[in-house]
Design a protein around this motif. Structure first.
Motif, mmCIF file in Angstrom:
data_model
loop_
_atom_site.group_PDB
_atom_site.id
_atom_site.type_symbol
_atom_site.label_atom_id
_atom_site.label_comp_id
_atom_site.label_asym_id
_atom_site.label_seq_id
_atom_site.Cartn_x
_atom_site.Cartn_y
_atom_site.Cartn_z
ATOM 1 N N ALA A 1 -23.928 -9.376 20.442
ATOM 2 C CA ALA A 1 -22.809 -9.582 19.519
ATOM 3 C C ALA A 1 -23.236 -10.410 18.312
ATOM 4 N N ILE A 2 -22.423 -10.314 17.259
ATOM 5 C CA ILE A 2 -22.608 -11.117 16.051
ATOM 6 C C ILE A 2 -21.383 -11.994 15.883
ATOM 7 N N TYR A 3 -21.620 -13.285 15.696
ATOM 8 C CA TYR A 3 -20.548 -14.248 15.484
ATOM 9 C C TYR A 3 -20.748 -14.978 14.163
ATOM 10 N N LEU A 4 -19.643 -15.420 13.593
ATOM 11 C CA LEU A 4 -19.670 -16.141 12.323
ATOM 12 C C LEU A 4 -18.792 -17.370 12.422
ATOM 13 N N THR A 5 -19.261 -18.451 11.826
ATOM 14 C CA THR A 5 -18.485 -19.680 11.829
ATOM 15 C C THR A 5 -18.917 -20.529 10.644
ATOM 16 N N SER A 6 -18.202 -21.609 10.435
ATOM 17 C CA SER A 6 -18.555 -22.533 9.359
ATOM 18 C C SER A 6 -17.861 -23.863 9.595
ATOM 19 N N ASP A 7 -18.367 -24.879 8.916
ATOM 20 C CA ASP A 7 -17.715 -26.199 8.881
ATOM 21 C C ASP A 7 -17.493 -26.776 10.273
ATOM 22 N N LEU B 1 -22.115 -20.896 8.390
ATOM 23 C CA LEU B 1 -22.061 -20.857 6.930
ATOM 24 C C LEU B 1 -21.823 -22.237 6.301
ATOM 25 N N GLY B 2 -22.587 -23.210 6.741
ATOM 26 C CA GLY B 2 -22.596 -24.501 6.056
ATOM 27 C C GLY B 2 -21.822 -25.598 6.740
ATOM 28 N N ASP B 3 -22.188 -26.832 6.371
ATOM 29 C CA ASP B 3 -21.592 -28.056 6.911
ATOM 30 C C ASP B 3 -21.632 -28.056 8.432
ATOM 31 N N PHE B 4 -22.807 -27.713 8.932
ATOM 32 C CA PHE B 4 -23.033 -27.647 10.378
ATOM 33 C C PHE B 4 -22.998 -29.037 11.002
ATOM 34 N N VAL C 1 -14.546 -18.047 7.293
ATOM 35 C CA VAL C 1 -14.813 -17.874 8.722
ATOM 36 C C VAL C 1 -15.003 -19.225 9.424
ATOM 37 N N GLY C 2 -14.501 -20.280 8.818
ATOM 38 C CA GLY C 2 -14.623 -21.605 9.398
ATOM 39 C C GLY C 2 -13.772 -21.797 10.642
ATOM 40 N N LEU C 3 -14.125 -22.831 11.385
ATOM 41 C CA LEU C 3 -13.445 -23.145 12.645
ATOM 42 C C LEU C 3 -11.959 -23.401 12.435
ATOM 43 N N ASP C 4 -11.604 -24.053 11.325
ATOM 44 C CA ASP C 4 -10.197 -24.387 11.087
ATOM 45 C C ASP C 4 -9.390 -23.185 10.619
#
Length: 201
Positions: free
Chosen positions: A2-8, A52-55, A161-164
């Motif tokens: 699978a491919i997942y996306l997230t950020s922040d 996608l950033g601010d890990f 695609v951030g967590l919030d």
């Protein structure tokens, strides 16, 4: 796979729970472990995650490396405004030599790629910041970003695609699957924010 996306994800950020709805589910002291639990309960070893950033909020490359080593899957990092440039330059430079970083496939500021979607190749442009205009926007390329913590929704085929944002859309802090993104885009139209138009498609 699978491919997942997230950020922040903001691991080690001492005030993130105060600024978001995360305080309903975790404490500031347990936040980094909570993020790791979300990651590892979602991502299997063969899966790929685009972050996608601010890990992570730290200037210490060693802390970032140790944290990455505890996370499952193939990891592709796009850096954001809160990613320490020296620490991430070190990770970029040593990722092929440090066995703890063997699962890190990319560290960059912007990434473009194609995924197979319903039998055709779909272009994606990924950046920490939402872009008003991106490559092949007028041809249906999808822009994925973070930074906004669910407070901004651009026009056209664009998604935070951030967590919030996941919490805002789905009522839970979770990663976006590629299928989530495609489903979201079904309600959106191709928009061109510059001179490119219908005739250029």
């Amino acid at each position: 796979m699978a491919i997942y996306l997230t950020s922040d994800l903001h691991a080690d950020h001492k005030n993130i729970c105060k600024y978001t709805q995360r305080h309903l589910f975790t404490s500031q002291e347990d936040h980094a472990e909570w993020i790791a639990d979300i990651w590892n309960s979602t991502v299997k070893p063969g899966d790929t995650v685009y972050s996608l950033g601010d890990f992570m909020f730290t200037s210490k490359a060693e802390r970032i490396i140790e944290y990455i080593a505890g996370l499952s899957g193939v990891k592709r990092f796009i850096t954001g405004n809160h990613c320490n440039s020296k620490a991430w330059a070190h990770i970029r430079k040593t990722r092929c030599d440090d066995p703890r970083l063997g699962s890190v496939a990319l560290v960059d500021k912007l990434h473009r790629c194609h995924f197979e979607v319903e039998g055709t190749k779909q272009m994606f442009v990924m950046c920490h910041f939402p872009l008003a205009v991106w490559e092949n926007q007028h041809r249906g390329a999808i822009m994925l970003h973070g930074h906004s913590h669910g407070t901004y929704q651009g026009s056209g085929l664009c998604l935070d695609v951030g967590l919030d944002m996941a919490y805002k859309l789905y009522g839970e802090h979770r990663f976006f699957s590629l299928e989530d993104v495609i489903e979201f885009m079904r309600t959106r139209e191709v928009v061109s924010n510059d001179y490119h138009g219908e005739e250029d498609r």
